[in-house]
Structures are given as C-alpha cells and as structure tokens.
Design a protein around this motif. Structure first.
Motif, PDB file in Angstrom:
ATOM      1  N   SER A  74       0.848  -1.183   0.000  1.00  0.00           N
ATOM      2  CA  SER A  74       0.000   0.000   0.000  1.00  0.00           C
ATOM      3  C   SER A  74       0.886   1.235   0.000  1.00  0.00           C
ATOM      4  CB  SER A  74      -0.932   0.017   1.214  1.00  0.00           C
ATOM      5  OG  SER A  74      -0.195   0.189   2.411  1.00  0.00           O
ATOM      6  N   GLN A  76       0.415   5.624   0.704  1.00  0.00           N
ATOM      7  CA  GLN A  76      -0.510   6.673   1.088  1.00  0.00           C
ATOM      8  C   GLN A  76       0.230   7.941   1.476  1.00  0.00           C
ATOM      9  OE1 GLN A  76      -2.362   4.765   4.656  1.00  0.00           O
ATOM     10  NE2 GLN A  76      -1.734   6.645   5.675  1.00  0.00           N
ATOM     11  N   GLN A  88      -4.912   6.809  -0.345  1.00  0.00           N
ATOM     12  CA  GLN A  88      -4.338   5.466  -0.290  1.00  0.00           C
ATOM     13  C   GLN A  88      -4.447   4.748  -1.623  1.00  0.00           C
ATOM     14  OE1 GLN A  88      -6.933   4.070   2.741  1.00  0.00           O
ATOM     15  NE2 GLN A  88      -5.831   5.063   4.408  1.00  0.00           N
TER      16      GLN A  88
END
Length: 553
Positions: A74, A76, A88
């Motif tokens: 991920s 962000q 995100q």
C-alpha cells in the motif's frame, strides 16, 4: 556470510533529450551483449541477490532462475496532508521466471479518493483500477552488468465523479516499453539507468487524460549488509499533453518523479520494502505517472514480498540454533493470551483456528497460518462488545469487523537470543456503512522461564481517521503441568481511558488438536484495537482452539 541451514526444530518440526538518451542506451547495449556471462544466484536466499525491482527503480536484472515471487503493498500520503488516514493506493502482484528465460509478471492496483486540487476543473472523487502484466527479457546478466527489455500492458477503469457512482467510469489502458540497465560498480554499489515510452489515453471520460510520455531516469543502489538494500532514483518525464495532462506538475510542484527507500529481508523467504515517492504506483505503467491526487506531497509505501522456500532443502533461517536452549523450555511454547499477543509464530505449514464468545456479545473467529519459519499470516472476523465506556464508536454503528495482517518473529529465545521479539500489523474495517478503518501495529517481547512460565511486554497502537488508541500491556502465563496454562494480563491505555485487564485458563484436550479456554476481561475485543478498549463492566467468555499441520507446503 554465515548462514544456518538447519530447520526450525521443536517449533517447526521439519525464498539532454529523452529520445536521444533512449537511443544511446539501446545502441550501447549492442556492443556488450555478446561478451556478457551469466550471473550466479543462491536460490535459498533470494532477497540477498541483487533485486530485479525496487519501488520506483527497475533494474537490469531478473529474478533468479526458477523463482516465483508474490507481493502486496500500500502507498498513502501522510494523514496531516489531508483528511482521514491519507490518500491510499493498494496493490499486489507476482513475478515468475522459468529457468534462465524471460520473467513474466502481473499486477493489480486500486485507488479511490478525492484529489487535493481540481482535476479538469473539478474536485470529484477519483477511482482508478488497473490490472496488467509485463514480460522482462534478459539482454545480459553478468556479475557487473545487467540489462533487459521490458514490455508491459495494463487495462482498467477510470472514473471522476464520486464514490457513490454518480458518474459513469470509462475503461482505460496503458502500454509501455522500457530498457533498464544496471552497472555493478562493486559488490555493494550499483548505478542504474532506465529509458522508455508509455502510452496512456489522451482523454478520460471525454476530458483531458494522461497521454503518451517519454521517460529517462537514473538510480543508485547500496547493499550495506547482505539482508539490506537501500536505493534512490529520479526520472524525467516528457508528456505529450504537456501541462494539460492529469498528472502534469503545476507551478511549484516537483518536476521529476523520485523515490527512495530500502528493502530488509525479514527471513530468507520474506522481505519488507519501505519507501517514499511522488509517483502514483509500482507497476511498469503507473510508476511513470505523478501521484495526481496530491502532486506536492510525498506518499509513503510498504511492500511485503514472499518467495516460497525450496522444500527439497532444509528450511533456512537467519538465527543460529542452540540445542541446550530448546531442551530447557516448554516444547510447545506459549500461544497468544486473551488480549496480549505472543511473538512466537507457528511451525511451518501449521494452522490454528480460534473461536470465542462472551456474555456481552463479543464474538470472534480468527485464523493463523504459516508457510515458512518466523512469518505468520493472521485474519480475524470480530464483533466488539462496545459500551459507552469504551469511547470508540457507538454500538449502533459498530458492526462485524474484519482484520488481515501478519507477524514477524525477529528474535527467538529457542535459537540463542536472550528473549523472543516479534512485530505484528493488522488492517481492516467494519463491514456496513458508515465504516471506520483501523491500521493496528504492535510489538511483542517475551521471556520464557524454563518450561513453566512466560512474561510478555506488548505495546500496541490502533490508528483511525479520527485519531488513535494505544495500550502498553504485560502478560504472564504459568504452566500447570503439560496441558494447562493460567494467564493474567494488564494494559495501561492512557489517562483518558480505563485500563484493560484479563484473566483466564486454557486446557489442552489430550489426544485431540483442541484446547478450551475460559476467561474474564473488561476488553471490548480480543484482536486489534478492541484489545485496548476498556468496557465499563466485566465480561465472561469461552474460547475453543484447534491446531494442526496441514501438509500443504
């Protein structure tokens, strides 16, 4: 480099112009390919070999022969640059190389957030979903030089118009060709260059899109120790649409795409990447795009990569094995407590399932699974027993919550370390709207005393879009014979909230893979942020544990 090839015993029981630069790099390769040799690789420690890819940096090398690698991650922005927990992007994929041939890969990426500044004159929510693949062809692979030709294609969906589907999205596509080259200056240092062309739609939903672009970049990679790679890179982009492109930088915005970070081999089979960048993604197409939702602020990412171990070899570990430490400790170790987490991971190919229920309505179903030593995957479905004293959310809006993550055992008392140390991360949210997402992290340090007891120090923190909650816990487990363990736990959760406590007893049922548990606690839940939420009254519960080796890996 010193390595231990023994299996985990007792516990385990059984990896210029952009176009001018592009032409120059291509022509330079013609004269050197014939003289190139083949680079060697250690298949049991794949993350110590020179990487084929790092966040924002594609190298001229490929995976070792006959290697499969999967990854999830991920990216962000920092929460203080926007509302909630930041903007995100989530992604995942896999790469595979058969023999010494080309490397094939696929990837998926999802983004769904509003931009910080208008795009095509609007601040509408942006949804971007893509799925693609690429083929990386080796041109040369020697100890000093790596070069490859990578061809990539992606298809997906783009919508600017709000998360409530108020606007219709359109299919999108991407196609790219690039030429990464890496020079190994020494065994520890390398320089890289990369040039390419990426084709993206000129229009999106009838408005200006991303457009075709030429890219050229440079990078530096340093391997200070066998398990660690540090990297930094920058890339220039010439957009055919110029300043009109969706991801074109504005006045005062960074003009280059950049990335910097590091990769640490948690185990011989798993590595963690941490990085910062102003790019949008990690795929061959999206890493040529500026993060259009927030063009001025960097985003921060993590990637967890896994290479399965070679089961025809003893499973390698980094920790040394010390026989006398094992024989003095409880053979099966101590599992997680009621609200306190243990650093000890399960044996490879082991599955544990825990189901629990309390009188106040806290019920949970959790699964814990390992494929290799020192890494464990955790997943939970849980309904917290919320009351006004918890100070979290009201019981009317909080519903069944899922959490997915894993833990890493960094130190093991059974292998010569003075104590066991682990780290765990869980991410998830409740299912019905309005939902609240939680990113939960914790550290676990445990010291076992012979075969009769264990103390665990367990600081933990759960972050939400509206703040966070923490707890610093201490747990004690005492074995009464071979099959019964008594547990006591206490967690300080700050001056503004009540502290959390729990007591209980667990008993293994002889001749079965089952154990039963009875407990009392004031915690709203057993996993994640629920373990640091104190109720205003005592709750009583029962739990059933099931554990066995699966024989899958």
């Amino acid at each position: 480099m010193v390595r231990d090839w023994r299996m985990k015993r007792v516990v385990s029981g059984s990896r210029l112009s952009l176009m001018t630069l592009f032409r120059t790099l291509l022509s330079s390769l013609v004269g050197i390919i014939a003289a190139a040799g083949t680079a060697s690789a250690d298949p049991n420690f794949p993350f110590e070999e020179f990487p084929e890819h790092l966040a924002g940096v594609d190298t001229g090398y490929l995976l070792p022969p006959d290697t499969f690698k999967g990854y999830v991650g991920s990216q962000q922005t920092a929460p203080n640059t926007t509302s909630g927990t930041g903007k995100q992007t989530y992604f995942g994929g896999a790469r595979w190389r058969h023999g010494t041939q080309a490397q094939a890969a696929w990837n998926i990426q999802v983004f769904d957030d509003p931009p910080n500044a208008p795009i095509n004159g609007r601040l509408s929510n942006i949804t971007y979903f893509s799925f693609g693949g690429d083929l990386k062809l080796p041109l040369t692979e020697s100890e000093r030089l790596g070069a490859a030709l990578r061809v990539a294609a992606e298809a997906g969906f783009y919508r600017a118009g709000g998360p409530d589907n108020s606007a219709k999205g359109r299919q999108t596509y991407g196609f790219g060709v690039s030429l990464p080259v890496t020079w190994r200056l020494t065994e520890r240092w390398a320089l890289g260059a990369d040039a390419g062309v990426t084709f993206l739609p000129d229009t999106q939903q009838g408005e200006t899109g991303f457009g075709r672009r030429l890219t050229a970049g440079a990078s530096v990679i340093w391997q200070p120790v066998d398990r660690l790679f540090l990297h930094a890179g920058a890339k220039g982009v010439r957009r055919e649409l110029g300043a009109a492109a969706i991801d074109a930088p504005g006045p005062g915005d960074p003009q280059l795409l950049w990335s910097a970070g590091g990769r640490w081999a948690l185990t011989p089979q798993m590595a963690l990447d941490l990085y910062a960048t102003n790019g949008f993604g990690v795929s061959p197409i999206t890493d040529d795009m500026l993060f259009f939702a927030d063009k001025r602020n960097p985003s921060f990412g993590l990637v967890l990569s896994y290479v399965p171990s070679r089961r025809d070899e003893p499973i390698p570990r980094y920790a040394p094995f010390v026989e006398e430490r094992v024989t003095a400790l409880r053979p099966e170790g101590f599992a997680d407590g009621i609200t306190i987490t243990s650093p000890q991971t399960l044996a490879p190919d082991q599955l544990r399932v825990r189901a629990s229920y309390t009188a106040s309505g806290n019920y949970a179903l959790s699964g814990y699974f390992t494929t290799d030593p020192d890494i464990q995957y955790d997943v939970t479905l849980e309904q917290y027993a919320i009351d006004p004293a918890t100070g979290f959310r009201s019981a009317a809006v909080e519903d069944l919550r899922y959490q997915i993550g894993g833990r890493w055992q960094a130190m093991d008392q059974r292998y010569g370390h003075p104590f066991s140390l682990g780290f765990r991360t869980l991410v998830g949210r409740d299912i019905r709207k309005p939902t609240t997402g939680v990113i939960f992290g914790e550290a676990m340090a445990a010291r076992e005393f012979g075969d009769w007891g264990q103390l665990v120090l367990n600081p933990r923190y759960g972050a939400t879009g509206n703040g966070g909650r923490y707890g610093v816990g201490l747990g004690a487990s005492v074995a009464l014979g071979d099959r019964t363990v008594v547990m006591g736990e206490y967690s300080y959760t700050g001056p503004a909230h009540g502290d959390v406590w729990a007591v209980g007893v667990r008993h293994d049922l002889a001749g079965t893979p089952l154990s039963v548990e009875a407990f009392a606690t004031n915690a709203a839940g057993r996993e994640g942020i629920g373990s640091v939420l104190a109720r205003g009254s005592t709750d009583f519960g029962l739990a059933l544990h099931w554990e066995r080796r699966l024989g899958w890996f």
